[in-house]
Design a protein around this motif. Structure first.
Motif, PDB file in Angstrom:
ATOM      1  N   UNK A  95       0.837  -1.210   0.000  1.00 35.15           N
ATOM      2  CA  UNK A  95       0.000   0.000   0.000  1.00 35.15           C
ATOM      3  C   UNK A  95       0.868   1.255   0.000  1.00 35.15           C
ATOM      4  N   UNK A  96       1.914   1.250   0.824  1.00 35.90           N
ATOM      5  CA  UNK A  96       2.808   2.409   0.866  1.00 35.90           C
ATOM      6  C   UNK A  96       3.512   2.633  -0.470  1.00 35.90           C
ATOM      7  N   UNK A  97       3.972   1.565  -1.101  1.00 32.10           N
ATOM      8  CA  UNK A  97       4.667   1.711  -2.385  1.00 32.10           C
ATOM      9  C   UNK A  97       3.719   2.230  -3.467  1.00 32.10           C
ATOM     10  N   UNK A  98       2.523   1.702  -3.524  1.00 33.25           N
ATOM     11  CA  UNK A  98       1.559   2.192  -4.513  1.00 33.25           C
ATOM     12  C   UNK A  98       1.267   3.672  -4.262  1.00 33.25           C
ATOM     13  N   UNK A  99       1.119   4.045  -3.005  1.00 29.44           N
ATOM     14  CA  UNK A  99       0.927   5.461  -2.675  1.00 29.44           C
ATOM     15  C   UNK A  99       2.129   6.313  -3.047  1.00 29.44           C
ATOM     16  N   UNK A 100       3.329   5.787  -2.811  1.00 25.57           N
ATOM     17  CA  UNK A 100       4.554   6.509  -3.154  1.00 25.57           C
ATOM     18  C   UNK A 100       4.679   6.709  -4.663  1.00 25.57           C
ATOM     19  N   UNK A 101       4.339   5.677  -5.425  1.00 22.54           N
ATOM     20  CA  UNK A 101       4.401   5.792  -6.882  1.00 22.54           C
ATOM     21  C   UNK A 101       3.392   6.829  -7.371  1.00 22.54           C
ATOM     22  N   UNK A 102       2.160   6.735  -6.880  1.00 19.99           N
ATOM     23  CA  UNK A 102       1.136   7.701  -7.285  1.00 19.99           C
ATOM     24  C   UNK A 102       1.550   9.122  -6.894  1.00 19.99           C
ATOM     25  N   UNK A 152       4.612  10.238  -6.272  1.00 22.78           N
ATOM     26  CA  UNK A 152       5.791  10.642  -7.033  1.00 22.78           C
ATOM     27  C   UNK A 152       5.430  11.086  -8.441  1.00 22.78           C
ATOM     28  N   UNK A 153       4.545  10.340  -9.102  1.00 25.03           N
ATOM     29  CA  UNK A 153       4.117  10.722 -10.447  1.00 25.03           C
ATOM     30  C   UNK A 153       3.354  12.043 -10.430  1.00 25.03           C
ATOM     31  N   UNK A 154       2.532  12.237  -9.408  1.00 21.64           N
ATOM     32  CA  UNK A 154       1.737  13.466  -9.297  1.00 21.64           C
ATOM     33  C   UNK A 154       2.627  14.689  -9.072  1.00 21.64           C
ATOM     34  N   UNK A 155       3.544  14.599  -8.145  1.00 21.57           N
ATOM     35  CA  UNK A 155       4.292  15.789  -7.742  1.00 21.57           C
ATOM     36  C   UNK A 155       5.496  16.082  -8.628  1.00 21.57           C
ATOM     37  N   UNK A 172       6.786  16.664  -1.013  1.00 24.85           N
ATOM     38  CA  UNK A 172       8.091  15.997  -0.975  1.00 24.85           C
ATOM     39  C   UNK A 172       8.463  15.584   0.443  1.00 24.85           C
ATOM     40  N   UNK A 173       8.105  16.395   1.423  1.00 26.33           N
ATOM     41  CA  UNK A 173       8.392  16.017   2.804  1.00 26.33           C
ATOM     42  C   UNK A 173       7.618  14.755   3.193  1.00 26.33           C
ATOM     43  N   UNK A 174       6.354  14.686   2.776  1.00 24.64           N
ATOM     44  CA  UNK A 174       5.568  13.476   3.051  1.00 24.64           C
ATOM     45  C   UNK A 174       6.117  12.287   2.270  1.00 24.64           C
ATOM     46  N   UNK A 175       6.526  12.523   1.026  1.00 23.12           N
ATOM     47  CA  UNK A 175       7.107  11.464   0.201  1.00 23.12           C
ATOM     48  C   UNK A 175       8.370  10.916   0.866  1.00 23.12           C
ATOM     49  N   UNK A 176       9.207  11.799   1.390  1.00 24.80           N
ATOM     50  CA  UNK A 176      10.423  11.358   2.079  1.00 24.80           C
ATOM     51  C   UNK A 176      10.065  10.587   3.351  1.00 24.80           C
ATOM     52  N   UNK A 177       9.065  11.056   4.080  1.00 32.75           N
ATOM     53  CA  UNK A 177       8.658  10.374   5.315  1.00 32.75           C
ATOM     54  C   UNK A 177       8.189   8.954   5.031  1.00 32.75           C
ATOM     55  N   UNK A 178       7.319   8.818   4.037  1.00 36.01           N
ATOM     56  CA  UNK A 178       6.822   7.484   3.698  1.00 36.01           C
ATOM     57  C   UNK A 178       7.911   6.637   3.044  1.00 36.01           C
ATOM     58  N   UNK A 179       8.824   7.271   2.309  1.00 32.79           N
ATOM     59  CA  UNK A 179       9.935   6.530   1.705  1.00 32.79           C
ATOM     60  C   UNK A 179      10.843   5.903   2.755  1.00 32.79           C
ATOM     61  N   UNK A 207      11.899   3.063  -9.710  1.00 31.25           N
ATOM     62  CA  UNK A 207      10.469   3.166  -9.407  1.00 31.25           C
ATOM     63  C   UNK A 207       9.646   2.613 -10.573  1.00 31.25           C
ATOM     64  N   UNK A 208      10.074   2.899 -11.806  1.00 25.53           N
ATOM     65  CA  UNK A 208       9.374   2.334 -12.967  1.00 25.53           C
ATOM     66  C   UNK A 208       9.556   0.813 -13.032  1.00 25.53           C
ATOM     67  N   UNK A 209      10.700   0.314 -12.595  1.00 25.25           N
ATOM     68  CA  UNK A 209      10.907  -1.133 -12.530  1.00 25.25           C
ATOM     69  C   UNK A 209       9.947  -1.763 -11.525  1.00 25.25           C
TER      70      UNK A 209
END
Length: 191
Positions: free
Chosen positions: A25-32, A34-37, A50-57, A154-156
């Protein structure tokens, strides 16, 4: 012993299942996210994302390390006997590639942030200061390399997700061999 501690021949442990789905779930959210931002203009909103992306990453990185540790100390249920040898090889390759990528992608992101000449801090979930990777020089060219690596990996992951989901659905609806039920506790084993 309960399946929380040991895998059964038919199922993964509760810990393995929980880590699998939480990371998925976290990875799917991170991909979505990342593509959005990615192409947003530089605004405070983009900085916040980006701060949230880094936190979840970093969360994905830590959970993935825990998952790898759990997997190395707990044997997975055997693949179905009826699987062809190339299918078993493909399954093993996919799992090894996933373990590599779910650790390498957030690590590349952390390296990218650490190399950035902007020297922006990372504060996980606005609460926990997170350091840059020690010894990484702040250099725009190096940041660019880590950025490319982060994006390509990420695309892989996206490609592996499609393959993984397709294989799981094939096992459940065509082969009816109970493979998907090993990761979905309430699912009927034979579809």
């Amino acid at each position: 012993m309960s399946t929380t501690v040991l895998n059964s021949p038919d199922r993964y442990t509760t810990v393995a299942v929980t880590l699998h789905w939480l990371i998925a779930v976290l990875i799917i959210g991170q991909i979505a996210g990342g593509l959005y931002m990615h192409n947003l203009p530089a605004t405070t909103w983009k900085f916040e994302l980006y701060q949230w992306h880094k936190s979840f990453g970093i969360t994905v990185l830590l959970l993935s390390l825990a998952r790898l540790g759990w997997r190395l100390t707990h044997k997975a249920p055997a693949l179905p006997e009826g699987m062809k040898s190339w299918e078993k090889l493909a399954a093993r390759f996919t799992h090894v590639a996933f373990y590599f990528l779910i650790i390498a992608v957030p690590l590349a992101g952390w390296l990218m942030v650490s190399a950035s000449p902007y020297d922006l801090p990372t504060v996980l979930f606005k609460l926990i200061p997170w350091p840059h990777v020690p010894g990484i020089p702040q250099d725009a060219a190096l940041e660019g390399i880590f950025k490319e690596v982060h994006e390509y990996m990420a695309f892989a992951i996206i490609a592996l997700l499609v393959l993984h989901i397709g294989a799981a659905l094939k096992h459940h609806f065509i082969n009816r061999d109970g493979v998907l039920a090993r990761m979905i506790p309430l699912l009927n084993k034979k579809g």
